[in-house]
Design an enzyme around this catalytic site. Structure first.
Site, PDB file in Angstrom:
ATOM      1  N   SER A  17       3.119  11.019  12.845  1.00  0.00           N
ATOM      2  CA  SER A  17       2.695  11.923  11.871  1.00  0.00           C
ATOM      3  C   SER A  17       3.375  13.167  12.021  1.00  0.00           C
ATOM      4  O   SER A  17       2.953  13.799  13.301  1.00  0.00           O
ATOM      5  CB  SER A  17       1.440  11.911  11.761  1.00  0.00           C
ATOM      6  N   SER A  19       2.236  15.804  10.366  1.00  0.00           N
ATOM      7  CA  SER A  19       1.357  16.844  10.117  1.00  0.00           C
ATOM      8  C   SER A  19       0.839  17.559  11.192  1.00  0.00           C
ATOM      9  O   SER A  19       0.519  18.810  10.758  1.00  0.00           O
ATOM     10  CB  SER A  19       0.073  16.010   9.400  1.00  0.00           C
ATOM     11  N   LYS A  68      -5.389   5.194   3.126  1.00  0.00           N
ATOM     12  CA  LYS A  68      -5.269   6.014   2.037  1.00  0.00           C
ATOM     13  C   LYS A  68      -6.032   5.224   0.837  1.00  0.00           C
ATOM     14  O   LYS A  68      -6.652   6.124   0.309  1.00  0.00           O
ATOM     15  CB  LYS A  68      -3.735   6.220   1.641  1.00  0.00           C
ATOM     16  N   ASP A 105       0.273  14.145  -2.749  1.00  0.00           N
ATOM     17  CA  ASP A 105       1.398  13.729  -2.914  1.00  0.00           C
ATOM     18  C   ASP A 105       2.470  13.907  -4.224  1.00  0.00           C
ATOM     19  O   ASP A 105       3.671  14.275  -3.936  1.00  0.00           O
ATOM     20  CB  ASP A 105       1.678  12.169  -2.718  1.00  0.00           C
ATOM     21  N   GLY A 134       3.793   2.828  -2.156  1.00  0.00           N
ATOM     22  CA  GLY A 134       2.775   3.778  -1.982  1.00  0.00           C
ATOM     23  C   GLY A 134       3.300   5.199  -2.725  1.00  0.00           C
ATOM     24  O   GLY A 134       2.784   5.801  -3.399  1.00  0.00           O
ATOM     25  N   ARG A 156      13.036  -4.066  -5.277  1.00  0.00           N
ATOM     26  CA  ARG A 156      13.566  -5.414  -4.960  1.00  0.00           C
ATOM     27  C   ARG A 156      12.660  -6.576  -5.250  1.00  0.00           C
ATOM     28  O   ARG A 156      13.002  -7.456  -5.876  1.00  0.00           O
ATOM     29  CB  ARG A 156      13.719  -5.252  -3.335  1.00  0.00           C
ATOM     30  N   THR A 157      11.457  -6.214  -5.035  1.00  0.00           N
ATOM     31  CA  THR A 157      10.365  -7.276  -5.463  1.00  0.00           C
ATOM     32  C   THR A 157       9.990  -6.768  -6.846  1.00  0.00           C
ATOM     33  O   THR A 157       8.857  -5.937  -6.980  1.00  0.00           O
ATOM     34  CB  THR A 157       9.081  -7.518  -4.396  1.00  0.00           C
ATOM     35  N   ARG A 160       6.130  -6.329  -7.781  1.00  0.00           N
ATOM     36  CA  ARG A 160       5.409  -4.950  -7.422  1.00  0.00           C
ATOM     37  C   ARG A 160       5.717  -3.855  -8.589  1.00  0.00           C
ATOM     38  O   ARG A 160       4.615  -3.244  -8.894  1.00  0.00           O
ATOM     39  CB  ARG A 160       5.899  -4.506  -6.021  1.00  0.00           C
ATOM     40  N   GLY A 243      14.243  15.341   1.021  1.00  0.00           N
ATOM     41  CA  GLY A 243      12.830  14.657   0.889  1.00  0.00           C
ATOM     42  C   GLY A 243      11.776  15.681   1.941  1.00  0.00           C
ATOM     43  O   GLY A 243      10.752  15.340   1.638  1.00  0.00           O
TER      44      GLY A 243
HETATM   45  P1  ATR Z   1       5.534   3.315   1.014  1.00  0.00           P
HETATM   46  O1  ATR Z   1       4.060   3.079   1.058  1.00  0.00           O
HETATM   47  O2  ATR Z   1       5.838   4.416   2.069  1.00  0.00           O
HETATM   48  O3  ATR Z   1       6.348   3.501  -0.232  1.00  0.00           O
HETATM   49  P2  ATR Z   1       6.252   0.542   1.174  1.00  0.00           P
HETATM   50  O4  ATR Z   1       4.636   0.293   0.388  1.00  0.00           O
HETATM   51  O5  ATR Z   1       6.311  -0.240   2.146  1.00  0.00           O
HETATM   52  O6  ATR Z   1       6.071   2.152   1.605  1.00  0.00           O
HETATM   53  O7  ATR Z   1       7.255   0.297   0.234  1.00  0.00           O
HETATM   54  C1  ATR Z   1       8.691   0.532   0.694  1.00  0.00           C
HETATM   55  C2  ATR Z   1       9.780   0.359  -0.487  1.00  0.00           C
HETATM   56  O8  ATR Z   1      10.753   0.319   0.212  1.00  0.00           O
HETATM   57  C3  ATR Z   1       9.265  -0.678  -1.363  1.00  0.00           C
HETATM   58  O9  ATR Z   1       9.683  -0.451  -2.470  1.00  0.00           O
HETATM   59  C4  ATR Z   1      10.226  -1.817  -0.769  1.00  0.00           C
HETATM   60  O10 ATR Z   1      10.580  -2.824  -1.722  1.00  0.00           O
HETATM   61  P3  ATR Z   1       9.648  -4.317  -1.564  1.00  0.00           P
HETATM   62  O11 ATR Z   1       8.576  -3.936  -2.417  1.00  0.00           O
HETATM   63  O12 ATR Z   1      10.652  -5.215  -2.205  1.00  0.00           O
HETATM   64  O13 ATR Z   1       9.425  -4.626  -0.080  1.00  0.00           O
HETATM   65  C5  ATR Z   1      11.323  -1.040  -0.327  1.00  0.00           C
HETATM   66  N1  ATR Z   1      12.613  -1.609   0.418  1.00  0.00           N
HETATM   67  C6  ATR Z   1      12.119  -1.505   1.866  1.00  0.00           C
HETATM   68  N2  ATR Z   1      13.367  -2.160   2.428  1.00  0.00           N
HETATM   69  C7  ATR Z   1      14.196  -2.637   1.294  1.00  0.00           C
HETATM   70  C8  ATR Z   1      15.446  -3.134   1.192  1.00  0.00           C
HETATM   71  N3  ATR Z   1      16.057  -3.610   2.248  1.00  0.00           N
HETATM   72  N4  ATR Z   1      16.204  -3.416  -0.037  1.00  0.00           N
HETATM   73  C9  ATR Z   1      15.340  -2.879  -1.081  1.00  0.00           C
HETATM   74  N5  ATR Z   1      14.082  -2.428  -1.109  1.00  0.00           N
HETATM   75  C10 ATR Z   1      13.600  -2.000   0.051  1.00  0.00           C
END
Ligand code: ATR
Length: 275
Positions: A17, A19, A68, A105, A134, A156-157, A160, A243
Site C-alpha cells: 500500500s 497510502s 472493502k 475512488d 472493483g 474478459r469474463t 462479470r 493513473g
Molecule cells: P480490481 O478490484 O483492482 O479491479 P480485480 O477485481 O481482480 O481487481 O479485476 C481485475 C480486472 O482485470 C478484471 O476485469 C479482470 O478480468 P476478469 O474478470 O476476466 O478476471 C482483468 N484482467 C486481469 N488479467 C487479465 C487478462 N490477462 N486479460 C484480460 N483481462 C484481465
C-alpha cells in the site's frame, strides 16, 4: 487535552500500500500533527479489529483489499456513493465510536481526469470501460453520476460485466471482449481498469488506428506511469491522463476530514510514490 489524530490503513497483505507514504508525506509537508499507520489484518480478524479502532482512539481508517465490502457491512452508516459502489475505502469514526463508511475512488477518478484534461466531461459522449473488477464499479458510478450518456463495458469474463451492468442500469451496455474495437470511433472516454499493462505485461488488444484526437484516455495502471495504452493513444493525439492521480485524489477527502487540512497534490508527492 486533544491528542493528534491517528488513522490506519487495513489490508491483507498491506506492505504494497502506498497510502502510508502518501499520508505521511502530507503530514510532514503541512506540519500537521498526526499518525497514519499500516495494519495487516487477516480477514478472520477484520470485524473485531475494525470495531476496536474507535475504542483505541483512532479517528478513522482506509480499507483496502480484501476488506472493502466487509467494511461496508460493519459500518453504522454508509454514504450513498459507497452503497451504490458496494464497497468502502474511507472510514470516519465519530466521538461515540460510530463508524461511517464512504467510497472516494470515483471521486479520485473524476478529479484526476478533470485535472489532467480540464476540458473533459463525462457528458461529452460514450465511454468505454475495460474490465469489471472493483475499480470498475467505482468508475461506472462516477461516470453515471457525471451524466455519461452511454457506457460500453467489456471484460474478459463477460458474466462479470453483465452482473455489473445489471446493477448500474440502462446506461451500461455490455460488449464481448473481442468486440471492443467496434465502438471506438464513437467513444469519447476510454478507461482501462484491468491489470493489463502493469510492468509492461499483457496486451489489451486495442486497435489504435481507430483512436481519435477527441478521446480522453486514462489507465488505472501507473507502473509504468506511461503504459502502452497511454503511449499509443498519445501518438494518436488523444488526451492522456495517467493513473497515479486517481490513487492520490482518492486520499484527499479522508486526509481533509481526519486531520482538518486539505492536502496538496505536488510533483514531489508523485515522484515519492513512484520511487
Ligand atoms: P480490481 O478490484 O483492482 O479491479 P480485480 O477485481 O481482480 O481487481 O479485476 C481485475 C480486472 O482485470 C478484471 O476485469 C479482470 O478480468 P476478469 O474478470 O476476466 O478476471 C482483468 N484482467 C486481469 N488479467 C487479465 C487478462 N490477462 N486479460 C484480460 N483481462 C484481465
Amino acid at each position: 487535552m486533544n491528542t493528534a489524530p491517528v488513522v490506519a490503513v487495513l489490508g491483507y497483505p498491506i506492505h504494497h500500500s502506498k497510502s502510508p507514504k502518501m499520508h505521511g508525506y502530507w503530514l510532514d509537508q503541512m506540519g500537521v500533527s498526526g499518525y497514519y499507520v499500516p495494519l495487516e489484518i487477516h480477514p478472520d480478524n477484520f470485524e473485531a479489529a475494525l470495531k476496536n479502532l474507535p475504542k483505541l482512539g483512532f479517528s478513522g481508517a482506509n480499507v483496502t483489499i480484501p476488506h472493502k465490502e466487509r467494511a461496508l457491512e460493519i459500518a453504522d452508516s454508509v454514504s450513498e456513493r459507497a452503497r451504490r459502489i458496494g464497497a468502502a475505502n474511507t472510514l470516519y469514526f465519530d466521538v461515540d465510536g460510530k463508524i461511517h463508511a464512504d467510497n472516494t475512488d470515483g471521486y479520485g477518478f473524476i478529479t484526476n481526469l478533470k485535472n489532467g484534461a480540464p476540458e473533459w466531461s463525462a457528458k461529452a459522449g460514450p465511454a468505454l470501460v475495460l474490465g469489471a473488477g472493483g475499480a470498475a464499479r467505482a468508475i461506472l458510478d462516477a461516470l453515471i453520476t457525471g451524466e455519461s450518456p452511454k457506457i460500453y463495458l467489456t471484460n474478459r469474463t463477460r458474466e462479470r460485466a453483465r452482473d455489473l451492468a445489471n446493477e448500474f442500469g440502462d446506461t451500461v451496455e455490455v460488449l464481448d471482449w473481442i468486440d471492443k474495437n467496434t465502438v471506438l470511433s464513437d467513444v469519447k472516454t476510454l478507461i482501462n481498469t484491468t491489470s493489463l499493462g502493469m510492468n509492461g505485461e499483457g496486451d489489451l488488444g486495442l486497435d489504435f488506428s481507430q483512436f481519435t484526437s477527441g478521446m480522453a484516455v486514462t489507465d488505472i495502471v501507473y507502473t509504468p506511469l506511461e503504459t502502452d495504452l497511454l503511449k499509443y493513444a498519445r501518438k494518436r493525439g488523444c488526451t492522456c491522463v495517467d493513473g497515479l492521480g486517481m490513487l492520490i485524489y482518492q486520499g484527499v477527502p479522508g486526509f481533509s476530514k481526519w486531520f482538518g487540512v486539505a492536502p496538496k497534490v505536488t510533483d514531489e508527492l508523485r515522484e515519492l510514490l513512484l520511487s
